[in-house]
Design a protein around this motif. Structure first.
Motif, PDB file in Angstrom:
ATOM      1  N   ILE A  77      -8.948  -5.714  -8.811  1.00  0.00           N
ATOM      2  CA  ILE A  77      -9.569  -4.940  -7.744  1.00  0.00           C
ATOM      3  C   ILE A  77      -8.525  -4.610  -6.678  1.00  0.00           C
ATOM      4  CG2 ILE A  77     -11.336  -4.918  -5.946  1.00  0.00           C
ATOM      5  CD1 ILE A  77     -12.468  -4.874  -8.785  1.00  0.00           C
ATOM      6  N   GLY A  78      -8.485  -3.347  -6.273  1.00  0.00           N
ATOM      7  CA  GLY A  78      -7.578  -2.925  -5.220  1.00  0.00           C
ATOM      8  C   GLY A  78      -8.173  -3.176  -3.847  1.00  0.00           C
ATOM      9  N   VAL A  79      -7.442  -3.943  -3.032  1.00  0.00           N
ATOM     10  CA  VAL A  79      -7.847  -4.185  -1.640  1.00  0.00           C
ATOM     11  C   VAL A  79      -6.581  -4.113  -0.793  1.00  0.00           C
ATOM     12  CG1 VAL A  79      -9.030  -5.686  -0.001  1.00  0.00           C
ATOM     13  CG2 VAL A  79      -9.673  -5.764  -2.424  1.00  0.00           C
ATOM     14  N   GLY A  80      -6.373  -2.984  -0.139  1.00  0.00           N
ATOM     15  CA  GLY A  80      -5.161  -2.820   0.660  1.00  0.00           C
ATOM     16  C   GLY A  80      -5.396  -1.906   1.836  1.00  0.00           C
ATOM     17  N   ASP A  81      -4.571  -2.052   2.885  1.00  0.00           N
ATOM     18  CA  ASP A  81      -4.724  -1.236   4.080  1.00  0.00           C
ATOM     19  C   ASP A  81      -3.510  -1.481   4.972  1.00  0.00           C
ATOM     20  OD1 ASP A  81      -5.824   0.011   6.534  1.00  0.00           O
ATOM     21  OD2 ASP A  81      -7.730  -0.103   5.476  1.00  0.00           O
ATOM     22  N   TYR A  82      -3.393  -0.649   6.023  1.00  0.00           N
ATOM     23  CA  TYR A  82      -2.328  -0.879   6.991  1.00  0.00           C
ATOM     24  C   TYR A  82      -2.761  -1.850   8.084  1.00  0.00           C
ATOM     25  CZ  TYR A  82      -4.871   3.064   9.170  1.00  0.00           C
ATOM     26  OH  TYR A  82      -5.836   3.910   9.658  1.00  0.00           O
TER      27      TYR A  82
END
Length: 291
Positions: A77-82
């Motif tokens: 699962i993709g979980v990314g942010d700035y």
């Protein structure tokens, strides 16, 4: 670790003409790539147009993917942010019990220092209930994560188990492969460079192209991993023009044009992503008609 070797596919998010999620098409795509032989699937990557999805839609996509994959292959699962705090919060809220790992892109737009990137990943790894796969894609984030930063995280942070490398810098890739911990995976994020990177010692690919070329791409990666490079080259050469066409204007516009040709998804997007131009679509159709 073994389950994340080989071919992972970064799933697109199919939309209908009214821009709602096309759940029937997503189920068809999931079955298509699994039947084609991919080793695992990745949901909510960049290819899934995640910046245009609401928080509720992301949760629904995670649950739907787990349900339709039905444990036939692992799910990442993709979980990314700035925003580091926001990533930590989402890791606490996402239903990740069935996930094999979390793919988390390096902070984008903010262009942090290497120390900022290191502290970002160290913080989210401590909060994550699942192992973290680093994701370096400077063409989208605006900042390269250096080999030194990657290796520091690999050696110092226990819950970080792998790197998806999409910098396109072969020297950087080889440095990471040479100096990584023995049980740390290095995964290609560049379909066009994947064969060369596998030859250098990478452990697999998280692929966009495998949405369409599921069988041939998986066979190419498998051949390379068992050192059958003559067979791998034949398959790579067969797909090579396809890689060029697929990424010449935009991802995921290119791969959706391929999947539309195959009758799997509609050629629909949410702004600011647009379909490929008519000229490129004609070239894609001509290529696929002779594939």
């Amino acid at each position: 670790m073994e389950q994340l070797k080989g071919t992972g596919v970064a799933l697109v998010t199919p939309f209908k003409a009214d821009e709602s999620i096309d759940w029937n098409a997503l189920e068809k795509l999931i079955n298509y790539v699994i039947d084609g032989g991919v080793n695992y699937v990745v949901s909510l990557g960049t290819t899934g147009e995640t910046p245009t999805l609401s928080a509720d839609e992301k949760l629904d996509l995670i649950k739907f993917t787990f349900e339709k994959v039905s444990k036939r292959v692992p799910v990442v699962i993709g979980v990314g942010d700035y925003n580091t705090r926001d990533v930590v919060k989402r890791l606490e809220q996402c239903p990740l019990d069935e996930a094999a790992a979390v793919l988390s892109v390096a902070p984008y737009y903010s262009k942090p220092t290497q120390e900022g990137i290191y502290q970002h990943y160290k913080t989210i790894a401590a909060a994550s209930p699942k192992p973290i796969i680093l994701y370096n894609v400077p063409g989208r984030t605006g900042r390269n994560m250096t080999a030194e930063t990657t290796l520091r995280l690999a050696h110092e942070v226990e819950n970080i188990i792998a790197m998806k490398e999409a910098s396109g810098d072969m020297m950087q890739c080889m440095q990471i492969i040479r100096d990584k911990p023995k049980d740390f995976l290095v995964i290609s994020g560049d379909d066009g460079l994947a064969l060369a990177q596998l030859a250098c010692g990478m452990d697999g690919v998280i692929s966009v192209a495998a949405n369409y070329f599921a069988a041939d791409f998986s066979s190419m990666v498998h051949a390379a991993l068992v050192n059958d490079y003559p067979a791998a080259r034949i398959l790579n050469n067969k797909m090579l023009e396809g890689f060029d066409l697929m990424f010449s204007e935009n991802n995921p516009a290119g791969i959706k044009a391929f999947l539309h040709h195959a009758g799997i998804v509609e050629n629909s997007f949410r702004l600011p992503v647009m379909p490929v131009t008519d000229g490129l679509y004609g070239k894609i159709n001509a290529y696929l008609n002779n594939y």
